[in-house]
Write an enzyme that holds these catalytic residues in place. Structure first.
Site, PDB file in Angstrom:
ATOM      1  N   ASP A  71       1.291   4.715   2.522  1.00 12.44           N
ATOM      2  CA  ASP A  71       1.014   5.361   3.612  1.00 12.44           C
ATOM      3  C   ASP A  71       1.377   6.767   3.671  1.00 12.44           C
ATOM      4  OD1 ASP A  71       0.482   2.747   5.167  1.00 12.44           O
ATOM      5  OD2 ASP A  71       2.297   2.343   4.392  1.00 12.44           O
ATOM      6  N   ASP A 113       0.846  -1.235  -0.021  1.00 14.91           N
ATOM      7  CA  ASP A 113       0.041  -0.105   0.084  1.00 14.91           C
ATOM      8  C   ASP A 113       0.813   1.078   0.113  1.00 14.91           C
ATOM      9  OD1 ASP A 113       1.132   0.084   2.532  1.00 14.91           O
ATOM     10  OD2 ASP A 113      -0.827   0.238   3.574  1.00 14.91           O
ATOM     11  N   ASP A 162      -3.386   4.319   3.025  1.00 15.33           N
ATOM     12  CA  ASP A 162      -3.611   4.518   4.375  1.00 15.33           C
ATOM     13  C   ASP A 162      -3.183   6.222   4.473  1.00 15.33           C
ATOM     14  OD1 ASP A 162      -4.140   1.926   4.854  1.00 15.33           O
ATOM     15  OD2 ASP A 162      -2.343   1.470   5.951  1.00 15.33           O
TER      16      ASP A 162
HETATM   17  N1  CTP Z   1       0.966   1.030  11.767  1.00 10.20           N
HETATM   18  C1  CTP Z   1       0.534   1.410  12.634  1.00 10.20           C
HETATM   19  N2  CTP Z   1      -0.928   1.448  12.865  1.00 10.20           N
HETATM   20  C2  CTP Z   1      -1.649   0.608  12.000  1.00 10.20           C
HETATM   21  C3  CTP Z   1      -0.967   0.206  10.793  1.00 10.20           C
HETATM   22  C4  CTP Z   1       0.330   0.475  10.489  1.00 10.20           C
HETATM   23  O1  CTP Z   1       1.123   1.985  13.778  1.00 10.20           O
HETATM   24  N3  CTP Z   1      -2.786   0.438  12.243  1.00 10.20           N
HETATM   25  C5  CTP Z   1       2.598   1.416  11.386  1.00 10.20           C
HETATM   26  C6  CTP Z   1       3.431   0.218  11.389  1.00 10.20           C
HETATM   27  O2  CTP Z   1       4.379   0.452  12.313  1.00 10.20           O
HETATM   28  C7  CTP Z   1       3.865  -0.174  10.232  1.00 10.20           C
HETATM   29  C8  CTP Z   1       3.619   1.173   9.478  1.00 10.20           C
HETATM   30  O3  CTP Z   1       2.739   1.795  10.035  1.00 10.20           O
HETATM   31  O4  CTP Z   1       5.343  -0.393  10.091  1.00 10.20           O
HETATM   32  C9  CTP Z   1       3.264   0.725   7.963  1.00 10.20           C
HETATM   33  O5  CTP Z   1       2.300  -0.273   7.870  1.00 10.20           O
HETATM   34  P1  CTP Z   1       2.038  -1.285   6.607  1.00 10.20           P
HETATM   35  O6  CTP Z   1       1.664  -0.149   5.539  1.00 10.20           O
HETATM   36  O7  CTP Z   1       1.452  -2.256   6.748  1.00 10.20           O
HETATM   37  O8  CTP Z   1       3.523  -1.607   6.413  1.00 10.20           O
HETATM   38  P2  CTP Z   1       4.873  -1.322   5.448  1.00 10.20           P
HETATM   39  O9  CTP Z   1       5.944  -1.403   6.421  1.00 10.20           O
HETATM   40  O10 CTP Z   1       4.627   0.081   4.645  1.00 10.20           O
HETATM   41  O11 CTP Z   1       5.046  -2.361   4.435  1.00 10.20           O
HETATM   42  P3  CTP Z   1       4.356  -2.336   2.880  1.00 10.20           P
HETATM   43  O12 CTP Z   1       5.350  -1.821   2.204  1.00 10.20           O
HETATM   44  O13 CTP Z   1       3.782  -3.862   2.589  1.00 10.20           O
HETATM   45  O14 CTP Z   1       3.085  -1.669   2.915  1.00 10.20           O
HETATM   46 MN    MN Z   2       2.629   0.292   3.662  1.00  5.76          MN
HETATM   47 MN    MN Z   3      -0.172   0.549   5.378  1.00 12.25          MN
END
Ligand code: CTP
Ligand code: MN
Ligand code: MN
Length: 510
Positions: A345, A343, A434
């Site tokens: 963020d 995703d 997100d």
């Molecule tokens: N996070 C959080 N609370 C949530 C979701 C996520 O604090 N409800 C934080 C986590 O620490 C996570 C970061 O936001 O490391 C990013 O989340 P995520 O998008 O799930 O992971 P990524 O590390 O960005 O991996 P990806 O590249 O697969 O998206």
């Molecule tokens: Mn992410």
């Molecule tokens: Mn995320």
């Protein structure tokens, strides 16, 4: 076979292993004719070299004992490219441009894959620098002996995306995931912690001796490492990958909106494929799962950095339309330098955003996009923030900021006639986004919390609790001894409060 039996560490039959002088002859069947490997003994040592030569030959590689013009790949350990070039010069051999000078991690990956793997930057020998001032470059390879004591906390290690031990970490992560699917949290965390510490090593593990000073490696983990060193693969990982329950959980949870509980239910009902689930008339799906099925293909194909940048432009444009002085920062994996993600963020804040008032910005952005037909799904979560609430004790606790989990309809920038689009006529891709909104005073904590990685965050919180008698979460840092909240304007200040060296985002890929 039940992969949980993995936990039972009964002694395994060991394959007789030839080492040292008793090398097998190079006359074994050569499967890969195009490359001729030479392994440098310097700094690697004779017995390791002999072991690796034997292993590579067993796997069908042509490995020469002597350096000659026919050699195409030179593999070295703990040497920089200038070390190797000097050595070649001393042997009176000129390195041609075609000659690959590679770190031993390439060979180890080849052993795991059972075939030559493509040479990428991380395999090429790193030029040794004398000054380490510029941290935004690949780390230099350091011989094991020179490595400082490795911390059990990820927040005291620098973990770039340059993983020298991928063959081990991939295996450990499969096993960790399987434990997660079986709700064995202890083992899940133990295997994730082990994978994380291996990702931070500046060298590839070649023998069990290398693991002696590495923390977080429980016996069950060492057993896996040993098997991979000896055989290039792990029988337990193979069993898990073939396990019906693991495969089903992996498949079901790949649908947006499907967690462990739902996966468990579908598995117990006897479902094994998504198409059967989708077409079942008796099942009820949440809105999230409906969207997950509808855009499944797009959502499982990784978001590229180009796509993330394109989304970033649109997020900023929309936010700035309502809040011109807003700060919009891409967080998550992309901030850590990842090339792809599941995703994108974003953290949004502005000096005008306080804890007292509810913020209409996310709602306005959502409405704008909806009018433009750019929203395929969204879930707006209102803030549950309370000002004086102490940071949560849970290391994986969710935060209380207002946020929106959505699926964005990203139209392709330009129609590239050269590249055929996967789906005929489709001019857009569904992208998970997100958006998190935080009060201005909380931005450093929110940024640190949303940059990840998850393991890095977990260890930051554990470290704060156990080593500093503090409590940290995505909103605040509380000092239990002084009984006060510690303010911070930047991530650097939070690290300083915790008495930690600053770790850059691209070093947080723990
Ligand atoms: N996070 C959080 N609370 C949530 C979701 C996520 O604090 N409800 C934080 C986590 O620490 C996570 C970061 O936001 O490391 C990013 O989340 P995520 O998008 O799930 O992971 P990524 O590390 O960005 O991996 P990806 O590249 O697969 O998206
Ligand atoms: Mn992410
Ligand atoms: Mn995320």
């Amino acid at each position: 076979m039940d992969p949980l039996r993995m936990a039972d560490l009964s002694p395994r039959k060991k394959r007789p292993r030839q080492t040292g002088a008793s090398m097998s002859s190079p006359s074994q069947d050569v499967k890969f004719q195009d490359l001729v490997i030479f392994i440098l003994e310097k700094k690697m040592g004779r017995s390791r070299r002999a072991f690796l030569m034997e292993l590579a030959r067993r796997k069908g590689f042509r490995v020469e004992s002597e350096l000659s013009d026919s050699v195409t790949h030179i593999v070295a350990e703990n040497n920089s490219d200038s070390d190797v070039l000097e050595w070649l010069q001393a042997q009176n051999i000129k390195a041609s441009a075609q000659l690959e000078l590679l770190d031993v991690c390439w060979l180890i990956e080849c052993m795991g894959a059972g075939k030559p793997v493509e040479v990428t930057g991380k395999h090429q020998l790193v030029v040794r620098k004398d000054n380490s001032a510029n941290a935004n470059t690949e780390p230099q390879k350091t011989p094991l002996l020179a490595v400082k004591k490795i911390s059990p906390y990820a927040c005291q290690r620098r973990t770039t995306l340059n993983n020298c031990n991928q063959i081990f970490t991939d295996a450990l992560e499969v096993l960790a995931e399987n434990y997660e699917f079986r709700e064995n949290e202890g083992s899940y965390l133990a295997f994730m912690r082990a994978a994380s510490v291996l990702k931070s090593l500046p060298f590839t593990i070649i023998s069990m001796k290398d693991t002696e000073d590495i923390p977080c490696l429980e016996d069950k983990v060492k057993y896996i490492i040993e098997e991979i060193i000896e055989d290039g693969e792990c029988s337990e990982v193979k069993a898990v990958l073939n396990d019906e329950r693991y495969q089903s959980f992996k498949l079901f949870t790949s649908v947006f909106g499907v967690g462990l509980k739902t996966a468990e239910k579908w598995f117990r009902m006897g479902f094994r494929t998504l198409s059967k689930i989708r077409s079942d008339k008796t099942l009820k799906f949440t809105q999230m799962q409906k969207a997950g099925f509808l855009y499944y293909e797009d959502l499982v194909s990784h978001v590229t950095r180009e796509e993330a940048e394109a989304v970033s432009v649109l997020v900023k444009e929309a936010v700035w339309a309502f809040l011109p002085d807003a700060f919009v920062t891409m967080t998550g994996g992309f901030r850590r330098g990842k090339k792809t993600g599941h995703d994108v963020d974003f953290l949004i804040t502005s000096p005008g955003i306080t804890e007292e008032e509810d913020q209409p910005i996310l709602l306005k952005v959502i409405n704008l996009w909806e009018r433009k037909g750019l929203l395929l799904y969204y879930d707006l979560v209102e803030s549950t923030f309370e000002k004086l609430k102490l940071p949560s004790r849970k290391v994986d606790a969710l935060d209380h900021f207002q946020k929106c989990f959505l699926i964005f309809k990203l139209h392709h920038q330009r129609v590239d006639s050269g590249k055929a689009s996967q789906q005929e006529g489709k001019t857009w891709k569904a992208i998970r986004v997100d958006l998190v909104m935080c009060p201005y005073e909380r931005r450093a904590f929110a940024l640190l919390g949303w940059t990840g990685s998850r393991q890095f965050e977990r260890d930051l919180r554990c470290y704060a609790t156990h080593e500093r008698k503090m409590a940290l979460d995505n909103h605040a840092l509380y000092d239990k001894t002084k009984r006060m909240f510690l303010k911070a304007e930047s991530e650097e200040e939070i690290f300083a409060h915790l008495g930690l060296d600053y770790i850059e985002p691209w070093e947080r890929n723990a």
